[in-house]
Write an enzyme that holds these catalytic residues in place. Structure first.
Site, PDB file in Angstrom:
ATOM      1  N   SER A 131      32.126  50.066  41.366  1.00  0.00           N
ATOM      2  CA  SER A 131      32.919  49.960  40.143  1.00  0.00           C
ATOM      3  C   SER A 131      33.159  48.502  39.792  1.00  0.00           C
ATOM      4  CB  SER A 131      34.256  50.654  40.403  1.00  0.00           C
ATOM      5  OG  SER A 131      35.197  50.320  39.413  1.00  0.00           O
ATOM      6  N   TYR A 156      42.204  52.351  45.750  1.00  0.00           N
ATOM      7  CA  TYR A 156      40.917  52.758  45.160  1.00  0.00           C
ATOM      8  C   TYR A 156      39.966  51.560  45.098  1.00  0.00           C
ATOM      9  CZ  TYR A 156      37.367  53.918  41.749  1.00  0.00           C
ATOM     10  OH  TYR A 156      36.158  54.091  41.118  1.00  0.00           O
ATOM     11  N   LYS A 160      36.400  50.626  47.373  1.00  0.00           N
ATOM     12  CA  LYS A 160      35.052  50.308  46.872  1.00  0.00           C
ATOM     13  C   LYS A 160      34.564  48.989  47.473  1.00  0.00           C
ATOM     14  CE  LYS A 160      34.390  53.885  44.250  1.00  0.00           C
ATOM     15  NZ  LYS A 160      33.428  54.907  44.646  1.00  0.00           N
TER      16      LYS A 160
HETATM   17  P1  NAD Z   1      34.435  63.033  39.735  1.00  0.00           P
HETATM   18  O1  NAD Z   1      35.757  63.241  40.359  1.00  0.00           O
HETATM   19  O2  NAD Z   1      34.126  63.777  38.468  1.00  0.00           O
HETATM   20  O3  NAD Z   1      33.267  63.359  40.784  1.00  0.00           O
HETATM   21  C1  NAD Z   1      33.446  63.164  42.166  1.00  0.00           C
HETATM   22  C2  NAD Z   1      33.017  64.455  42.859  1.00  0.00           C
HETATM   23  O4  NAD Z   1      33.212  64.293  44.260  1.00  0.00           O
HETATM   24  C3  NAD Z   1      33.848  65.666  42.418  1.00  0.00           C
HETATM   25  O5  NAD Z   1      32.984  66.717  42.029  1.00  0.00           O
HETATM   26  C4  NAD Z   1      34.664  66.017  43.658  1.00  0.00           C
HETATM   27  O6  NAD Z   1      34.884  67.425  43.757  1.00  0.00           O
HETATM   28  C5  NAD Z   1      33.777  65.487  44.779  1.00  0.00           C
HETATM   29  N1  NAD Z   1      34.505  65.139  46.005  1.00  0.00           N
HETATM   30  C6  NAD Z   1      35.678  64.468  46.122  1.00  0.00           C
HETATM   31  N2  NAD Z   1      36.019  64.349  47.411  1.00  0.00           N
HETATM   32  C7  NAD Z   1      35.019  64.938  48.131  1.00  0.00           C
HETATM   33  C8  NAD Z   1      34.799  65.142  49.520  1.00  0.00           C
HETATM   34  N3  NAD Z   1      35.671  64.709  50.445  1.00  0.00           N
HETATM   35  N4  NAD Z   1      33.671  65.781  49.901  1.00  0.00           N
HETATM   36  C9  NAD Z   1      32.783  66.241  48.978  1.00  0.00           C
HETATM   37  N5  NAD Z   1      32.954  66.097  47.658  1.00  0.00           N
HETATM   38  C10 NAD Z   1      34.062  65.440  47.236  1.00  0.00           C
HETATM   39  O7  NAD Z   1      34.258  61.461  39.511  1.00  0.00           O
HETATM   40  P2  NAD Z   1      33.152  60.661  38.699  1.00  0.00           P
HETATM   41  O8  NAD Z   1      33.825  60.060  37.521  1.00  0.00           O
HETATM   42  O9  NAD Z   1      31.941  61.469  38.511  1.00  0.00           O
HETATM   43  O10 NAD Z   1      32.901  59.473  39.723  1.00  0.00           O
HETATM   44  C11 NAD Z   1      31.831  59.521  40.645  1.00  0.00           C
HETATM   45  C12 NAD Z   1      31.858  58.262  41.483  1.00  0.00           C
HETATM   46  O11 NAD Z   1      31.779  57.132  40.617  1.00  0.00           O
HETATM   47  C13 NAD Z   1      33.130  58.090  42.314  1.00  0.00           C
HETATM   48  O12 NAD Z   1      32.774  57.541  43.560  1.00  0.00           O
HETATM   49  C14 NAD Z   1      33.936  57.103  41.504  1.00  0.00           C
HETATM   50  O13 NAD Z   1      34.817  56.355  42.294  1.00  0.00           O
HETATM   51  C15 NAD Z   1      32.849  56.234  40.901  1.00  0.00           C
HETATM   52  N6  NAD Z   1      33.262  55.572  39.663  1.00  0.00           N
HETATM   53  C16 NAD Z   1      33.728  56.332  38.634  1.00  0.00           C
HETATM   54  C17 NAD Z   1      34.166  55.691  37.472  1.00  0.00           C
HETATM   55  C18 NAD Z   1      34.702  56.496  36.326  1.00  0.00           C
HETATM   56  O14 NAD Z   1      35.347  55.918  35.448  1.00  0.00           O
HETATM   57  N7  NAD Z   1      34.469  57.798  36.232  1.00  0.00           N
HETATM   58  C19 NAD Z   1      34.098  54.288  37.366  1.00  0.00           C
HETATM   59  C20 NAD Z   1      33.593  53.553  38.433  1.00  0.00           C
HETATM   60  C21 NAD Z   1      33.178  54.205  39.589  1.00  0.00           C
HETATM   61  C1  UD1 Z   2      40.570  52.222  34.958  1.00  0.00           C
HETATM   62  C2  UD1 Z   2      40.977  51.695  36.312  1.00  0.00           C
HETATM   63  C3  UD1 Z   2      39.746  51.147  37.010  1.00  0.00           C
HETATM   64  C4  UD1 Z   2      38.675  52.232  37.113  1.00  0.00           C
HETATM   65  C5  UD1 Z   2      38.365  52.737  35.700  1.00  0.00           C
HETATM   66  C6  UD1 Z   2      37.423  53.892  35.737  1.00  0.00           C
HETATM   67  C7  UD1 Z   2      43.304  50.982  36.136  1.00  0.00           C
HETATM   68  C8  UD1 Z   2      44.250  49.815  36.114  1.00  0.00           C
HETATM   69  N1  UD1 Z   2      41.990  50.675  36.175  1.00  0.00           N
HETATM   70  O1  UD1 Z   2      40.024  51.149  34.224  1.00  0.00           O
HETATM   71  O2  UD1 Z   2      40.086  50.690  38.309  1.00  0.00           O
HETATM   72  O3  UD1 Z   2      37.483  51.721  37.693  1.00  0.00           O
HETATM   73  O4  UD1 Z   2      39.576  53.203  35.090  1.00  0.00           O
HETATM   74  O5  UD1 Z   2      36.968  54.140  34.429  1.00  0.00           O
HETATM   75  O6  UD1 Z   2      43.728  52.125  36.117  1.00  0.00           O
HETATM   76  N2  UD1 Z   2      44.582  52.643  27.611  1.00  0.00           N
HETATM   77  C9  UD1 Z   2      45.573  52.890  26.679  1.00  0.00           C
HETATM   78  N3  UD1 Z   2      46.183  54.109  26.696  1.00  0.00           N
HETATM   79  C10 UD1 Z   2      45.826  55.107  27.585  1.00  0.00           C
HETATM   80  C11 UD1 Z   2      44.807  54.835  28.531  1.00  0.00           C
HETATM   81  C12 UD1 Z   2      44.205  53.585  28.519  1.00  0.00           C
HETATM   82  O7  UD1 Z   2      45.908  52.039  25.869  1.00  0.00           O
HETATM   83  O8  UD1 Z   2      46.442  56.192  27.561  1.00  0.00           O
HETATM   84  C13 UD1 Z   2      43.887  51.333  27.572  1.00  0.00           C
HETATM   85  C14 UD1 Z   2      43.992  50.515  28.848  1.00  0.00           C
HETATM   86  O9  UD1 Z   2      45.118  49.686  28.813  1.00  0.00           O
HETATM   87  C15 UD1 Z   2      42.673  49.734  28.805  1.00  0.00           C
HETATM   88  C16 UD1 Z   2      41.699  50.681  28.095  1.00  0.00           C
HETATM   89  O10 UD1 Z   2      42.518  51.609  27.379  1.00  0.00           O
HETATM   90  O11 UD1 Z   2      42.800  48.576  28.009  1.00  0.00           O
HETATM   91  C17 UD1 Z   2      40.805  51.471  29.048  1.00  0.00           C
HETATM   92  O12 UD1 Z   2      41.652  52.104  30.013  1.00  0.00           O
HETATM   93  P1  UD1 Z   2      41.061  53.132  31.087  1.00  0.00           P
HETATM   94  O13 UD1 Z   2      40.177  54.121  30.417  1.00  0.00           O
HETATM   95  O14 UD1 Z   2      42.203  53.661  31.879  1.00  0.00           O
HETATM   96  O15 UD1 Z   2      40.110  52.240  31.996  1.00  0.00           O
HETATM   97  P2  UD1 Z   2      40.441  50.865  32.769  1.00  0.00           P
HETATM   98  O16 UD1 Z   2      41.882  50.550  32.740  1.00  0.00           O
HETATM   99  O17 UD1 Z   2      39.525  49.839  32.239  1.00  0.00           O
END
Ligand code: NAD
Ligand code: UD1
Length: 343
Positions: A131, A156, A160
């Site tokens: 991330s 979190y 990572k």
């Molecule tokens: P998500 O929660 O939709 O998917 C994660 C999946 O992992 C889920 O289906 C959940 O059931 C499964 N899971 C959780 N714990 C588990 C365990 N102990 N054993 C087996 N399965 C398990 O999340 P996502 O948004 O698809 O994210 C996927 C990956 O990407 C994560 O590692 C997350 O940290 C990373 N990531 C996500 C974002 C984001 O904004 N969505 C941003 C940066 C990184």
């Molecule tokens: C957040 C996490 C980041 C994670 C990412 C996954 C925090 C501080 N950071 O990032 O660690 O990797 O999600 O996608 O939680 N916002 C509003 N109103 C809302 C929600 C968000 O104004 O109800 C604004 C936030 O202030 C930000 C932007 O929208 O400026 C995006 O927010 P968000 O989607 O939560 O993502 P990040 O904060 O960038």
């Protein structure tokens, strides 16, 4: 858009989740065979139906925990796994502050179990979901893979960073390993056919799912966290990237690992930032209706603005994002309407 490459048998942890399900669909479309390991703690088996609908193929689903070494052995004992894409983990920043040990257990402990099982069964390729949270967001923009690491104020983000360090050390000790660390910026959107998407339980933490719920009338208005940032309109700016572009990035990263060993890090973002109010406006255009919002105080821990330099992924993976902000919010809105019909 998707090209068939040499078919590989793959394990995808967390493949029923948001980013994992889109990636599994892309992998299947590209001819790979996929076994998903997911405990369904943040997803449901309905995403498997969505994957089948859009890819015309079925992944094999094993419901289990990545920390269960015997379960991993049962899967990998089948042999011939060409790689693992590791999405499984917990991702809610606020929850990680309240339950840090749970986050370290799943995100760090789970990754260690997985690496140990890969060693036992001689699986040599791993694509890891990292991330942008690993960066120092005060660093010079745009963020490059070599930009300084930050000090995330939550378990979190630290989980990572820890897994990235563990992977670096593992590759250092075993040059036959090939690892891709993909640093996602802000993944948003849904499958264009609205068969897959993000299904947040409870109140969404992230901006786009929250706006989608306001647009659907589930929540009365959006709270915009801060209107006094040093940005053109005063609201926070982020690099939003379509989940379909992310999925394609994984397929290309896997192809790269089939030809190169070592550890490689790539940013996956759009390479530009949009403000909260720009996202609201785009959603209003897609929805054809105003999104009520109120500007409130800043959310603790939020940075003003950051975005990715995606030149390394463009050069090495030939990956460039193809979807626009308009696509991201249009697909998010179409998916929200599917979710509303399910309730
Ligand atoms: P998500 O929660 O939709 O998917 C994660 C999946 O992992 C889920 O289906 C959940 O059931 C499964 N899971 C959780 N714990 C588990 C365990 N102990 N054993 C087996 N399965 C398990 O999340 P996502 O948004 O698809 O994210 C996927 C990956 O990407 C994560 O590692 C997350 O940290 C990373 N990531 C996500 C974002 C984001 O904004 N969505 C941003 C940066 C990184
Ligand atoms: C957040 C996490 C980041 C994670 C990412 C996954 C925090 C501080 N950071 O990032 O660690 O990797 O999600 O996608 O939680 N916002 C509003 N109103 C809302 C929600 C968000 O104004 O109800 C604004 C936030 O202030 C930000 C932007 O929208 O400026 C995006 O927010 P968000 O989607 O939560 O993502 P990040 O904060 O960038």
């Amino acid at each position: 858009m998707d090209n068939k490459v040499n078919a590989v048998k793959l394990l995808v942890t967390g493949g029923a989740g948001y980013i994992g399900s889109h990636t599994v669909a892309s992998l299947l479309t590209n001819g790979h065979d996929v076994t998903i390991l997911d405990d369904l703690s943040n997803s449901t088996a309905s995403s498997i139906r969505g994957i089948e609908q859009v890819s015309g193929r079925s992944p094999h689903l094993v419901v289990g925990d990545i920390r269960d070494g015997e379960c991993l052995d049962r899967i990998l004992r089948g042999g011939d796994f060409g790689g693992v894409l590791h999405f499984a983990g917990l991702k809610a920043v606020g929850e990680s502050v309240r339950h840090p040990a749970r986050y370290y257990s799943v995100n760090v402990g789970g990754s260690i179990e997985l690496l140990a099982a890969m060693r036992r069964h001689n699986v040599r390729r791993l694509v890891f979901s990292s991330s942008a949270t690993v960066y120092d967001t005060e660093a010079e923009m745009p963020l490059q893979e070599s930009s300084p690491s930050g000090h995330p104020g939550h378990a979190y983000g630290r989980s990572k960073q820890m897994v990235e360090q563990i992977l670096t050390d593992e590759v250092g000790s075993d040059p036959s390993l090939a690892v891709a660390v993909l640093r996602y910026f802000n993944p948003v959107g849904a499958h264009p056919e609205a068969a897959l998407g993000e299904a947040p339980t409870g109140t969404p933490n992230n901006l786009v799912p929250y706006i989608a719920q306001v647009a659907a009338g589930i929540r009365p208005y959006l709270e915009v966290y801060g209107g006094d940032y040093p940005t053109p309109d005063g609201t926070g700016m982020r690099d939003y990237v379509h989940v379909m572009d992310l999925a394609r990035g994984h397929v290309l990263a896997l192809d790269f690992l089939c030809a190169h060993g070592g550890l490689h890090k790539w940013n996956l973002g759009a390479g530009r930032a949009y403000s909260v109010l720009e996202v609201v406006k785009a959603f209003e255009l897609a929805r054809g209706q105003q999104i009520p919002y109120r500007i409130t105080g800043r959310r603790p821990g939020d940075a003003a603005s950051y975005w990715a330099d995606v030149g390394k992924a463009a050069r090495e993976l030939r990956w460039t994002p193809q979807y626009t902000l308009e696509d991201m919010v249009r697909h998010a809105w179409a998916w929200q309407q599917v979710l509303a019909r399910r309730v």
